[in-house]
Every structure is written in structure tokens, then in C-alpha cells.
Write a protein that holds these residues in place. Structure first.
Motif, PDB file in Angstrom:
ATOM      1  N   ASP A 235       0.828  -1.168   0.101  1.00 52.36           N
ATOM      2  CA  ASP A 235       0.122  -0.103  -0.166  1.00 52.36           C
ATOM      3  C   ASP A 235       0.920   1.336  -0.121  1.00 52.36           C
ATOM      4  O   ASP A 235       0.356   2.596   0.205  1.00 52.36           O
ATOM      5  N   THR A 236       2.072   1.129  -0.354  1.00 51.04           N
ATOM      6  CA  THR A 236       3.091   2.243  -0.596  1.00 51.04           C
ATOM      7  C   THR A 236       3.267   2.432  -1.982  1.00 51.04           C
ATOM      8  O   THR A 236       3.792   1.693  -2.611  1.00 51.04           O
ATOM      9  N   ASP A 237       3.294   3.542  -2.598  1.00 53.62           N
ATOM     10  CA  ASP A 237       3.673   4.124  -3.831  1.00 53.62           C
ATOM     11  C   ASP A 237       5.309   4.565  -3.817  1.00 53.62           C
ATOM     12  O   ASP A 237       5.567   5.310  -2.685  1.00 53.62           O
TER      13      ASP A 237
ATOM     14  N   PHE B 255       8.095   8.237  -2.459  1.00 52.21           N
ATOM     15  CA  PHE B 255       7.349   7.536  -1.777  1.00 52.21           C
ATOM     16  C   PHE B 255       5.995   8.349  -1.516  1.00 52.21           C
ATOM     17  O   PHE B 255       5.912   9.487  -1.278  1.00 52.21           O
ATOM     18  N   SER B 256       4.916   7.682  -1.548  1.00 54.73           N
ATOM     19  CA  SER B 256       3.586   8.097  -0.992  1.00 54.73           C
ATOM     20  C   SER B 256       2.802   7.339  -0.191  1.00 54.73           C
ATOM     21  O   SER B 256       2.531   5.983  -0.824  1.00 54.73           O
ATOM     22  N   ARG B 257       2.156   7.282   0.955  1.00 54.17           N
ATOM     23  CA  ARG B 257       1.329   6.194   1.642  1.00 54.17           C
ATOM     24  C   ARG B 257       0.339   6.860   2.499  1.00 54.17           C
ATOM     25  O   ARG B 257       0.656   8.118   3.101  1.00 54.17           O
ATOM     26  N   ASN B 258      -0.793   6.270   2.578  1.00 54.77           N
ATOM     27  CA  ASN B 258      -1.845   6.726   3.416  1.00 54.77           C
ATOM     28  C   ASN B 258      -1.439   6.105   4.766  1.00 54.77           C
ATOM     29  O   ASN B 258      -1.691   4.677   4.816  1.00 54.77           O
TER      30      ASN B 258
ATOM     31  N   GLU C  37      -2.179  11.543   4.700  1.00 50.42           N
ATOM     32  CA  GLU C  37      -1.211  10.862   3.600  1.00 50.42           C
ATOM     33  C   GLU C  37       0.232  11.450   3.756  1.00 50.42           C
ATOM     34  O   GLU C  37       0.404  12.828   4.170  1.00 50.42           O
TER      35      GLU C  37
ATOM     36  N   HIS D 289       4.093  12.020   2.359  1.00 52.71           N
ATOM     37  CA  HIS D 289       4.840  11.539   0.754  1.00 52.71           C
ATOM     38  C   HIS D 289       6.307  12.130   1.046  1.00 52.71           C
ATOM     39  O   HIS D 289       6.643  13.375   1.810  1.00 52.71           O
TER      40      HIS D 289
ATOM     41  N   ASN E 289      -6.593   2.078  -0.973  1.00 47.16           N
ATOM     42  CA  ASN E 289      -5.947   3.043  -1.663  1.00 47.16           C
ATOM     43  C   ASN E 289      -6.487   3.683  -2.823  1.00 47.16           C
ATOM     44  O   ASN E 289      -7.234   3.096  -3.547  1.00 47.16           O
TER      45      ASN E 289
ATOM     46  N   ARG F  55      -2.006  10.435  -4.820  1.00 43.34           N
ATOM     47  CA  ARG F  55      -2.897   9.726  -3.899  1.00 43.34           C
ATOM     48  C   ARG F  55      -3.593  10.550  -2.891  1.00 43.34           C
ATOM     49  O   ARG F  55      -3.093  11.641  -2.348  1.00 43.34           O
TER      50      ARG F  55
END
Lengths: 463, 252
Positions: free
Chosen positions: A243-245, A270-273, A279, A281, B99, B112
Motif C-alpha cells: 500500500d505504498t507508492d 514515496f507516498s502512503r496513506n 497521507e 509523501h 488506496n 494519492r
């Protein structure tokens, strides 16, 4: 009055007065009238509920087009004593400037089988005390080939938006520099050849995408990337991991001796909720041998080759009142220190005090050149904080979004403060009113800008 | 002595037979989770494409319309692309589980977003536009049976789901929802959804073609969602990726 709670009488008591109507009849008549009115209201509502949907109207066509027309008015209070104003001393700067501007943007694509042609054109003109200025550009124009869902090839002019940052992108090795005050605006692309491979799976890494780019540098083509007749290479590997870009990025740029600020670099983002309304990043970029043009203490210009690292950390948070907060801290490794910027701001003052016209022109020309080589970019400093607070539909006013944006140079403590109002309630229209206030002492970044504030009203009609 | 056990068992025989006869009946009766799973399948196939029109009606009588093309695959993959109005055209959202990414053409890259963030203005939010199966997001907490309806009380499986609990009225005969009341964790009613206009979409799918929403939080505002061309379709997994979802228009 009949409240409606009164017991209903099923018979009429004989009236004592012949001229008076029976109350039960009156009540019945009133009820009948009410029933009729209710029925009519229901009918009207049903008639108003004339909702139809014919999806055929939206059937896919090989040709799709769109775009917008824009009209804007700007009022700027100019900072006549600032360093950037001094660079324009060949013109008499007024105390303020009003500007009317218009623009048209056209985008579209034509698809046939696996091939597609895509375009994005923009033309703009403005009128102010300096006269009329216009330009028309091809922002994007490229051919694409999609042999399958996993592979896409493209060739032509297209824009790149690498990175996760909202206001800045240290890993945007192929990005055109964006204006942090308008980070979402369309930007002109570069001529490239690109291949993209995508793979999805149900493993830990849910998505993988590899993008390879070849960027030629020829006369009049991509010249800001270095010496002519060279091919530059860039690649980006994207992973959706737990779940992480995550992006790993690489650019094989100039060798450091070409005068280009696009040197070889690599980085990651990176980016993550973290939660449903939070969020996080970040970006990290490193250039092992990057050239930086510096104004020395003796007013000579020098080129330093340095190993530079830039990074950004940001968050996006939505609270229970629908207030979205975007915060970003940016360390610009290739930025200038307060001391280095001071020297540049001082150069204009030195030009003003020059004894001869020739010396004055020489100093001004040096300052103008330095401005183009880095000192004049939107945020030339080293450490910044960006904050944007936007409140969606306050007070139940649908399609209305007020926002406040600030960019702070953390070294010299100067900043810009921009409140704005955005309304999109009229179908296909966007109305934005914005006021930008630049705050800072002399010898500070925002205190030495061309203007001290700017009021802007912008209308866009989409088609 | 030998027949004494039989004698002892004889009184139990009748109740045992009655119990055995009741077993198939119990097995046939649906529990709450089964009802919810069937509601999902009756509303939409597991993987599908569809067109939707969203109509926002405002207290002054004005209205705004949005048209969306949607692709869903499996339990947790979904893309919604705006086809109209022109100001929103090309805007796309991708959902992979919890997501969510938003692609705005002028920005030129997916961003996102937090799952609670609204993609467009108005009464609709992401939960309405990118809703997965009810059974993926909710578990049945309580089942009540009324004359012609089941009344399901659903509880969100995770805090990522927009509404903490739902009270769903399900028509017994067709196992289709008629009304859904959406509540926040505090118990506050956020909105009520009403399904109507049962229509045959083909392929054995008979379901409501209209969903109406109103919310006490937006007094006087109503939203209507009209469904069309809802049909079974499965596309490649790569469509549901950051590099693929912005090009979903090419798959229509």
C-alpha cells in the motif's frame, strides 16, 4: 382552523342558520382542496423528476477534443526598489500595473486500433502598460502505440510530472520547472521517445511499472538538457509495495561541463496513506556532480561542481470539517544560501551606483545572466516550507472552496501569503479570485521580487 | 432386558424425526451474510462495466449533472472516469482496496488522496462513486425479518469505510435493497439512499436503475444516480494501476 388532528365527522349537523354552510362540508372541501394541491405538487415533482440517461450520447468516438477559454485581470503593486526591478531599469517601472489576459487551451486525441495521436495546444495573450504580448505553443504532440495492456510506446513531445511533491519535485529530472504558486498548471513537454511496461500481481508488490525515456538534444530541441547532438536517458521504476507508492528514478544527464543544470541524478520518492485522512509523501534526489553558477564576493561569476542532495517531506491531512492541509518541507541542495542571494541582490544596487553608464550596463547584464542561470528562478533559496489550507464547501455552500497558501523561505524568513476563493458551481465554469501578498525585508527573497502584491480574477469556461 | 434401550429410545424418536425434518429448512434459510452476498450479486456482477449519471439537485431548483464510466474487477479494484461535464472530463479515480488515487488531466499525474476526500463537490463522496461490494466493506451485525423485507444492520469492517454503519432494508422476494440509512460512528444519520425503478439490464441482471440520496447535512439538496449499460466485463489487472487507469477511456 382545521388542524388535521380534529376527529372527522361523518355526518352533517343541520345548520341553525340557513345562510351558513355546514362545517363538515367545509372541512371536507378543504381536505379535498388540500388533497388536490398535494396531488398537483406530487405531479409537479414527478414532472420535475424528468431524469433520463441515454449512454449512447457518450459513446466512444475515435476523436475526442476538449479545452478551455480563459480570461483574467491582474493588478500588481510593483516593488520599484527591489533587485528584480532594478534588472528592468531599461524600462520605467510604474508603481502599479494592470493586466488583461486571455488564453485558449485545446487538447484532444485520435485513436485508431492500437495507435493514438495526442495533442495539447495553448495560445495566450496579455495587454498591460508595456503593450500587447502573445504566444502560441505546442505543449504536447505525440504518437502512442499500445500493443497490449502491459506495454505502451510513445514518440513526440510530452510533459513529465515525476515526483510526489505538490509544490516542488526534487526527483523531477525531466520535469519542466513549475511555479509553486500554480503547481497544477499545464506545462510544456519535451521531445522524447518512451517505453512503458506495467505488470500487476497479487504478490506483495501489487504493481510494477518501468518507464524508459530517450531524450535527444539537438539545435532548438531540448537544449536546456546540455550539449547538442547527445542522447540523454532516464528511467523510472514504480512499485506499489504494501500500500505504498515507491518510485526509483535515474537520469543520465550532462557531464557537468556543458552549462546545463540537468546533471546526472538518481533518487526515490514515496507516498502512503497512514490513516484514512492522513497521507505522507517524500522525495530524495542526489546529483554527484552538479554545476552551480555562483556570484563570488568579488562580483565575479564562478562555476562550482558539487555533489548535491535535495529532499522533500510532505503530508496531506483532511480533518472533520473538510479542511485539507498540505504541508511540505523542501531542502534544495542546489539552492543559494542567504549570503549568496545577498550578493546577487546587491549587484543591482551596485549597478545603480556605478560611475559610468558602461559599468552600469555591464553589472546589469551580469545580474540578468545570473538571474537566468538560477538566481531568478521562483524559489532560489535552500530551505522552504509550503502550506496550503483549503476548506471544501464551508457553510454548506456547494462547489465553493476558499484556500490559503503560504511559501516561506526559512533562511531569510520572507514569505508569500495567498488567500483565494474558488467557485465551480456553474456548470463548465471556474471562477477564481486570488490575492498574493509578498512579505519580507530588503535583501530577502520575497522582499526583492518584482511586485509586492498581486490581485487576480480568473474565469475559465470549459468545453 | 434386551428391548429396554428401544423402549427408552421410542419416546425420543418422534422429536428426533421432527428435528431431522427441520434441518433442511434451517439450511435453506439464509443468514445475514448470505443475504448481503446475494444482494451484492443481484446488484452487480463481480467484474463489470457501467455508465452512471449523477444529478445534484439544489434547493433553488438548479441541477448539475455528471456522467461516469466505471470498471470494477474482483473485490477491490475499481476505476471511475468522468465523461461529462467538460470541466471534469478526463478526471479519473482509481481504487485498490483502501488506496485511492485521483488523476486530473491538467495536473498530468495521479495523486494519492485520502479515502475520505471528496472527488467532486456536492452530496456525493468517494464512497458513492467508488463503492465496492457491500460485503467487502461491511459485516452483518443484526438481521431482522419483517413481512416483505429483511432489515440488516451492517457494521464497517475497517475505519477506512466512509459510513460506520448501515441499516439496509432488503426486499425479500428479489433480495434487492430498497433503502439504506448511512450512519456515522456517533450514530448520526449522514444520508439515506433509496433504490427504485427495477430494470432488466440483460444477462439475468434485474436491479434498480435509480438511486436517490438525501442528507440531513445538506438540507434541500438531493442527488440522483441513474445506472445504464451495467454488464459483465473483465479487463486486465494492469488497467487498475497508476500507469494504466488514466487511459481507461481507450477501453470503452
Amino acid at each position: 382552523m382545521n388542524s388535521g388532528r380534529e376527529p372527522v365527522r361523518d355526518s352533517c349537523t343541520p345548520s341553525r342558520s340557513p345562510g351558513r354552510a355546514c362545517p363538515a362540508v367545509l372541512r371536507a372541501a378543504r381536505r379535498a382542496a388540500l388533497a388536490c394541491m398535494t396531488a398537483l405538487a406530487c405531479l409537479a415533482a414527478t414532472a420535475g423528476d424528468d431524469f433520463s440517461f441515454e449512454p449512447e450520447e457518450f459513446a466512444k468516438s475515435p476523436l475526442t477534443t476538449g479545452g478551455y477559454l480563459e480570461a483574467s485581470w491582474e493588478h500588481l503593486d510593483l516593488n520599484q526598489d527591489s533587485a528584480l526591478s532594478r534588472l528592468r531599469q531599461d524600462q520605467d517601472l510604474p508603481a502599479s500595473r494592470d493586466r488583461l489576459a486571455g488564453a485558449v487551451q485545446l487538447d484532444g486525441s485520435y485513436l485508431k486500433g492500437i495507435a493514438g495521436l495526442h495533442w495539447l495546444l495553448k495560445a495566450a495573450g496579455q495587454l498591460d502598460d508595456q503593450g500587447w504580448l502573445d504566444h502560441a505553443d505546442i505543449f504536447a504532440s505525440y504518437l502512442s502505440l499500445s500493443p497490449g495492456p502491459q506495454l505502451e510506446l510513445s514518440l513526440g513531445k510530452q510533459s513529465y510530472r515525476w515526483g510526489k511533491g505538490y509544490a516542488w519535485n526534487p526527483v523531477g529530472f525531466l520535469n519542466r520547472s513549475k511555479d509553486p504558486n500554480n503547481p497544477e498548471e499545464t506545462l510544456e513537454g519535451y521531445l522524447t521517445a518512451e517505453a512503458e511496461w506495467i505488470r500487476s500481481s497479487s504478490a506483495l508488490v501489487e504493481n510494477i511499472a518501468l518507464t524508459g525515456v530517450v531524450l535527444p538534444v539537438w539545435q532548438g530541441v531540448n537544449e536546456e538538457f546540455g550539449r547538442r547532438d547527445q542522447l540523454k536517458l532516464a528511467a523510472k521504476l514504480y512499485l506499489l509495495f504494501r500500500d505504498t507508492d515507491i518510485d526509483l528514478l535515474w537520469y543520465s544527464g550532462s557531464d557537468g561541463s556543458s552549462g546545463s543544470n540537468r546533471s546526472s541524478s538518481f533518487g526515490l520518492d514515496f507516498s502512503r496513506n497512514i490513516t484514512t485522512n492522513f497521507e505522507l509523501h517524500g522525495e530524495l534526489a542526489h546529483s554527484p556532480g552538479r554545476e552551480r553558477i555562483i556570484l563570488e564576493a568579488d562580483s565575479t561569476t564562478a562555476t562550482a561542481r558539487e555533489s548535491l542532495t535535495s529532499w522533500l517531506l510532505g503530508l496531506r491531512y483532511l480533518n472533520r470539517w473538510n479542511l485539507t492541509t498540505i504541508l511540505e518541507y523542501y531542502h534544495n541542495g542546489s539552492g543559494y544560501s542567504t549570503e549568496e542571494l545577498d550578493r546577487f541582490y546587491q549587484l543591482g544596487a551596485e549597478a545603480e551606483q556605478a560611475l559610468s553608464r558602461e559599468q552600469r550596463e555591464q553589472l546589469l547584464n551580469q545580474a540578468r545572466k545570473l538571474s537566468l542561470q538560477g538566481y531568478g528562478r521562483p524559489n532560489p533559496g535552500r530551505d522552504y516550507l509550503y502550506a496550503r489550507f483549503s476548506l471544501r464547501e464551508p457553510g454548506e455552500i456547494l462547489y465553493f472552496t476558499p484556500a490559503l497558501t503560504t511559501i516561506i523561505n526559512l533562511e531569510d524568513r520572507s514569505c508569500s501569503l495567498t488567500p483565494e476563493l474558488l467557485y465551480t458551481g456553474l456548470s463548465n465554469w471556474e471562477i477564481r479570485l486570488r490575492f498574493a501578498l509578498l512579505l519580507g525585508s530588503s535583501q530577502s527573497e520575497f522582499g526583492e521580487k518584482l511586485n509586492s502584491n498581486r490581485l487576480e480574477l480568473r474565469l475559465r469556461a470549459f468545453f | 432386558m434386551n428391548d429396554s434401550p428401544n423402549r427408552l429410545l421410542r419416546p425420543l424418536l418422534l422429536p428426533l424425526c421432527a428435528l431431522l425434518l427441520m434441518v433442511p429448512a434451517t439450511a435453506l434459510a439464509l443468514d445475514g451474510e448470505q443475504i448481503l452476498a446475494q444482494v451484492d450479486r443481484n446488484l452487480q456482477p463481480r467484474s463489470y462495466e457501467m455508465y452512471r449519471k449523477l444529478i445534484n439537485l439544489e434547493p433553488d431548483g438548479s441541477r448539475r449533472e455528471f456522467v461516469l464510466y466505471t470498471l470494477k474487477k474482483g473485490e477491490d479494484k475499481m476505476v471511475a472516469l468522468f465523461l461529462a461535464p467538460a470541466s471534469e472530463k478526463g478526471r479519473a479515480t482509481l481504487r485498490l482496496g483502501e488506496n485511492i488515487w485521483l488523476y486530473i488531466p491538467k495536473v498530468g499525474r495521479p495523486i494519492r488522496i485520502t479515502s475520505l476526500q471528496s472527488v467532486i463537490g456536492g452530496v456525493f463522496n468517494n464512497a458513492d462513486i467508488l463503492r465496492l461490494d457491500f460485503s467487502s466493506e461491511y459485516r452483518v451485525e443484526q438481521l431482522r425479518e419483517e413481512d416483505a423485507h429483511y432489515l440488516l444492520t451492517l457494521k464497517a469492517r475497517t475505519t477506512a469505510v466512509a459510513y460506520d454503519s448501515l441499516i439496509m432494508e432488503v426486499e425479500k422476494k428479489r433480495l434487492l435493497p430498497t433503502t439504506i440509512a448511512c450512519h456515522a460512528a456517533s450514530g448520526m444519520l449522514i444520508k439515506t439512499l433509496r433504490y427504485s425503478e427495477i430494470k432488466d439490464f440483460g444477462g439475468g441482471l434485474v436491479r434498480p436503475a435509480r438511486l436517490e440520496t438525501d442528507s440531513p447535512l445538506h438540507k434541500g439538496y438531493r442527488s440522483i444516480m441513474l445506472f445504464a449499460r451495467l454488464r459483465n466485463r473483465s479487463v486486465s489487472d494492469e488497467v487498475f494501476s497508476l500507469n494504466g487507469f488514466a487511459k481507461v477511456d481507450e477501453l470503452r
